[in-house]
Design an enzyme around this catalytic site. Sequence first.
Site, PDB file in Angstrom:
ATOM      1  N   ASP A  19       0.867  -1.271  -0.101  1.00 41.62           N
ATOM      2  CA  ASP A  19      -0.114   0.092   0.088  1.00 41.62           C
ATOM      3  C   ASP A  19       0.834   1.283   0.189  1.00 41.62           C
ATOM      4  O   ASP A  19       2.157   1.072   0.396  1.00 41.62           O
ATOM      5  CB  ASP A  19      -0.795   0.134   1.374  1.00 41.62           C
ATOM      6  N   CYS A  82      -3.778  -1.118  -2.133  1.00 42.47           N
ATOM      7  CA  CYS A  82      -4.053   0.382  -2.525  1.00 42.47           C
ATOM      8  C   CYS A  82      -5.046   0.726  -3.413  1.00 42.47           C
ATOM      9  O   CYS A  82      -4.668   0.201  -4.711  1.00 42.47           O
ATOM     10  CB  CYS A  82      -2.625   1.103  -2.570  1.00 42.47           C
ATOM     11  N   GLU A 162      -6.220   9.886   8.348  1.00 43.15           N
ATOM     12  CA  GLU A 162      -4.867   9.817   8.891  1.00 43.15           C
ATOM     13  C   GLU A 162      -4.770  10.600  10.346  1.00 43.15           C
ATOM     14  O   GLU A 162      -4.029  10.323  11.293  1.00 43.15           O
ATOM     15  CB  GLU A 162      -3.865  10.544   8.053  1.00 43.15           C
ATOM     16  N   CYS A 193     -11.292   3.673  -1.245  1.00 41.19           N
ATOM     17  CA  CYS A 193     -10.179   4.147  -0.894  1.00 41.19           C
ATOM     18  C   CYS A 193      -9.826   3.294   0.464  1.00 41.19           C
ATOM     19  O   CYS A 193     -10.617   3.162   1.339  1.00 41.19           O
ATOM     20  CB  CYS A 193     -10.103   5.592  -0.639  1.00 41.19           C
ATOM     21  N   HIS A 195      -8.481   4.355   3.234  1.00 40.64           N
ATOM     22  CA  HIS A 195      -8.679   5.060   4.180  1.00 40.64           C
ATOM     23  C   HIS A 195     -10.408   5.213   4.911  1.00 40.64           C
ATOM     24  O   HIS A 195     -10.492   5.628   5.872  1.00 40.64           O
ATOM     25  CB  HIS A 195      -8.218   6.400   4.190  1.00 40.64           C
TER      26      HIS A 195
HETATM   27  N1  DGL Z   1      -3.999   3.986  -0.261  1.00 45.48           N
HETATM   28  C1  DGL Z   1      -4.566   5.012  -1.217  1.00 45.48           C
HETATM   29  C2  DGL Z   1      -5.878   4.498  -1.700  1.00 45.48           C
HETATM   30  O1  DGL Z   1      -6.536   3.439  -1.253  1.00 45.48           O
HETATM   31  C3  DGL Z   1      -5.198   6.363  -0.479  1.00 45.48           C
HETATM   32  C4  DGL Z   1      -3.885   7.163   0.160  1.00 45.48           C
HETATM   33  C5  DGL Z   1      -3.245   7.737  -0.803  1.00 45.48           C
HETATM   34  O2  DGL Z   1      -3.507   8.368  -1.503  1.00 45.48           O
HETATM   35  O3  DGL Z   1      -1.876   7.192  -0.940  1.00 45.48           O
HETATM   36  O4  DGL Z   1      -6.146   5.047  -2.971  1.00 45.48           O
END
Ligand code: DGL
Length: 275
Positions: A19, A82, A162, A193, A195
Amino acid sequence: MGGAAESEARSELPVGVFDSGVGGLTVLRALISDLPHEDFLYLGDTARLPYGTKSAETVARYSVRSAEALVARGIKALVVACNTASSTALPALRERFPRLPVIGVIEPGARAAVDASATGRIAVLATEGTVRGGAYQRAIEALRPDAVVTQIACQIFVALAEEGWSEGPAVDAVAERYLSHLDARVDTVVLGCTHFPLLAGAIARRLGSQRRVVDSAETTARATQRALATQQLARTTRGGRVQLLATDSPERFARVGARFLGGSIAARAVEIIDL
Ligand code: DGL
């Protein structure tokens, strides 16, 4: 080594999970829960975070570098946790590692959305990069050609998650800004995403109880299980080891990452590597 012995030795290797940072720990958590016998080697590219605002070419380049680091340590499969990397870098990763099973989160997330939706009106909340690439839209339409997909880039949700702000007036205000114009016929919303599961409560409240909210962590874990079984790569002996790698600041990885993993992380357990 002979064929059977080689495949047995390969099955003992960990599953690599990659990720841009700590967000993918939501996917690692689902993997640990569904595949408790497997070992996992997780890499968060925290030095280059965020990927969501970068160009597709840059994300593909970073993703290949990260995957190379994991492959160099020995992995039997790669889960790209990710969403931004999954939406842009899978072709480059598959070309670089033709023998390695590579599992992204987009197809499993699209499947979860299509299974949940009655109307076929589906919204995808994601980073700028994921929205720009349109991979969720294509994956959903491949499964249900009459689907009507709305994509919304929700970049500020990443910063809120975050920061550990999962609830409260700031989250409600941002959710209002992103979601207030959503078509009333949308019945399913994908958290596209890593997050966004941390903000699921606030997002679901803004969307209303009639709408389903899905994320790809669970379906990705099941897709990984299937890929290992099909390729006869599932562990035959008991594993369960989880190793964490990052490219910057073990303290921040441990502190912020604990919320995503849903359990404490010791900073000394995070190994820093350079790519
Ligand atoms: N891991 C990213 C996603 O799932 C979110 C964080 C980033 O922008 O790196 O798209």
